[in-house]
Design an enzyme around this catalytic site. Structure first.
Site, short mmCIF file in Angstrom:
data_model
loop_
_atom_site.label_atom_id
_atom_site.label_comp_id
_atom_site.label_asym_id
_atom_site.label_seq_id
_atom_site.Cartn_x
_atom_site.Cartn_y
_atom_site.Cartn_z
N GLU A 255 -4.28 3.03 -9.12
CA GLU A 255 -5.60 3.58 -8.81
C GLU A 255 -5.78 4.91 -9.53
OE1 GLU A 255 -8.25 5.60 -5.23
OE2 GLU A 255 -6.52 4.34 -4.68
N GLU B 193 1.36 -0.74 -5.26
CA GLU B 193 0.25 0.15 -5.57
C GLU B 193 0.75 1.50 -6.06
OE1 GLU B 193 -3.80 1.84 -3.47
OE2 GLU B 193 -1.91 1.97 -2.38
N HIS C 186 -0.82 10.02 -3.57
CA HIS C 186 -2.13 9.56 -3.09
C HIS C 186 -3.23 10.59 -3.25
CE1 HIS C 186 -5.25 8.70 0.01
NE2 HIS C 186 -5.14 7.50 -0.51
N HIS D 293 0.84 -1.19 0.00
CA HIS D 293 0.00 0.00 0.00
C HIS D 293 0.88 1.25 0.00
CE1 HIS D 293 -2.71 2.94 2.20
NE2 HIS D 293 -3.45 2.58 1.18
#
Length: 313
Positions: free
Chosen positions: A140, A35, A50, A8
């Site tokens: 993502e 990730e 992020h 993560h």
């Protein structure tokens, strides 16, 4: 087969999140996937970070005073890549300057940098070649509707760049994730994403996307997810309920499996445990043995790998 381990934001329990040293460490520690959260700069470069704002993980306020928006935040979208490269990245802070995780890497220290998606994929290719390990990517797409309002349709660009890493036929090395259910449907349909899609499930109060996550967790909602996605990424506390006799499954995992969805919950942290768990080991054991999840997102790759090898290897 034991669940896959998704680092993560890298080995973010030990080094500042999404920095290249954090990704290298996670690779060495045995992660199966790294990730990448993806946001765009003013010149449409894809950075691994992020948040759409970067003031809590860099020195942007010191380097570029006065460049904040009306809400007081500094947004990656307001800076060119060349300007982003001047920034020093560091451990995540709150807006008041305090550390989110006080026992992790000291805030405002080190010489870390933000990097691009292409640079991270190139790094991973080199690490895979050097070690003989096959570690995949888990990008993502962050706030796609917001980026569209900012003038960039980010998803096609993300898919285009992933092709440089894996090719469209290598579906075992890539998962594409997003919180926005409208964008997940678009990725499956209009954009014909060739890699497995994971619908992230958050909490409505987060305002992560215009998506009703409470409804999504119902049997009917999950059935609609299964029409387009290959898996779900639920928050940990969506997985269980507390009863008089202890912790029991909420039924979410079982329903997902009935629909053919994989389940990759987030986030396994030893310093931020969900209610009802006293240790990271206890949490890993519950999810791997009792719920039999397919994968886990963790800040502490080495510890989770060790627990999974013991309990689910």
């Amino acid at each position: 087969m034991r669940p896959v381990v998704i680092a993560h934001r890298g080995a973010s329990g030990y080094l500042p999140e999404h920095t290249r040293p954090a990704k290298v460490l996670a690779h060495v520690m045995g992660a199966d996937f790294l990730e990448q959260d993806i946001v765009a700069t003013r010149d449409d470069e894809l950075n691994v970070a992020h948040d759409i704002y970067i003031d809590t993980v860099t020195d942007v306020a010191e380097k570029y005073p006065g460049r904040q928006r009306e809400d007081g935040r500094f947004y990656a979208r307001d800076f060119d890549l060349a300007e982003i490269r001047r920034l020093t990245a560091w451990e995540r802070m709150r807006l008041d300057g305090s550390a989110v995780y006080p026992d992790r890497y000291p805030i405002r220290t080190g010489h870390f940098k933000i990097h691009t998606l292409i640079e991270e994929m190139q790094l991973l290719n080199r690490l895979n070649a050097a070690t003989g390990r096959t570690v995949g990517i888990y990008p993502e797409i962050k706030h796609p509707a917001w980026h569209q309002q900012e003038g960039l349709d980010m998803s096609p660009l993300v898919l285009e760049q992933i092709l440089e890493f894996s090719g469209s036929d290598n579906t075992e090395l890539v998962f594409v994730q997003c919180f926005d259910d409208v964008e997940v449907r678009r990725l499956k349909g209009e954009l014909a994403c060739p890699w497995p899609l994971v619908q992230l499930i958050g909490k409505n109060a987060w305002n992560e996307a215009p998506t009703d996550y409470d409804e999504m967790r119902t049997a009917e909602g999950l059935a609609r997810v299964a029409e387009v996605a290959d898996g779900i990424g639920p928050n940990l506390d969506h997985l269980y309920v507390r009863t008089a006799s202890g912790l029991e499954s909420s039924g979410l995992v079982e329903t997902a499996y009935e629909l053919g969805l994989v389940v990759h919950p987030y986030t396994f942290r030893k310093d931020d445990l969900p209610d009802g768990f006293d240790s990271l080991e206890e949490l890993v054991k519950f999810c791997a043995i009792d719920l039999e999840v397919d994968g886990v997102f963790t800040d502490f790759t080495d510890q989770v790998v060790a627990y999974l090898d013991e309990y689910a290897g």
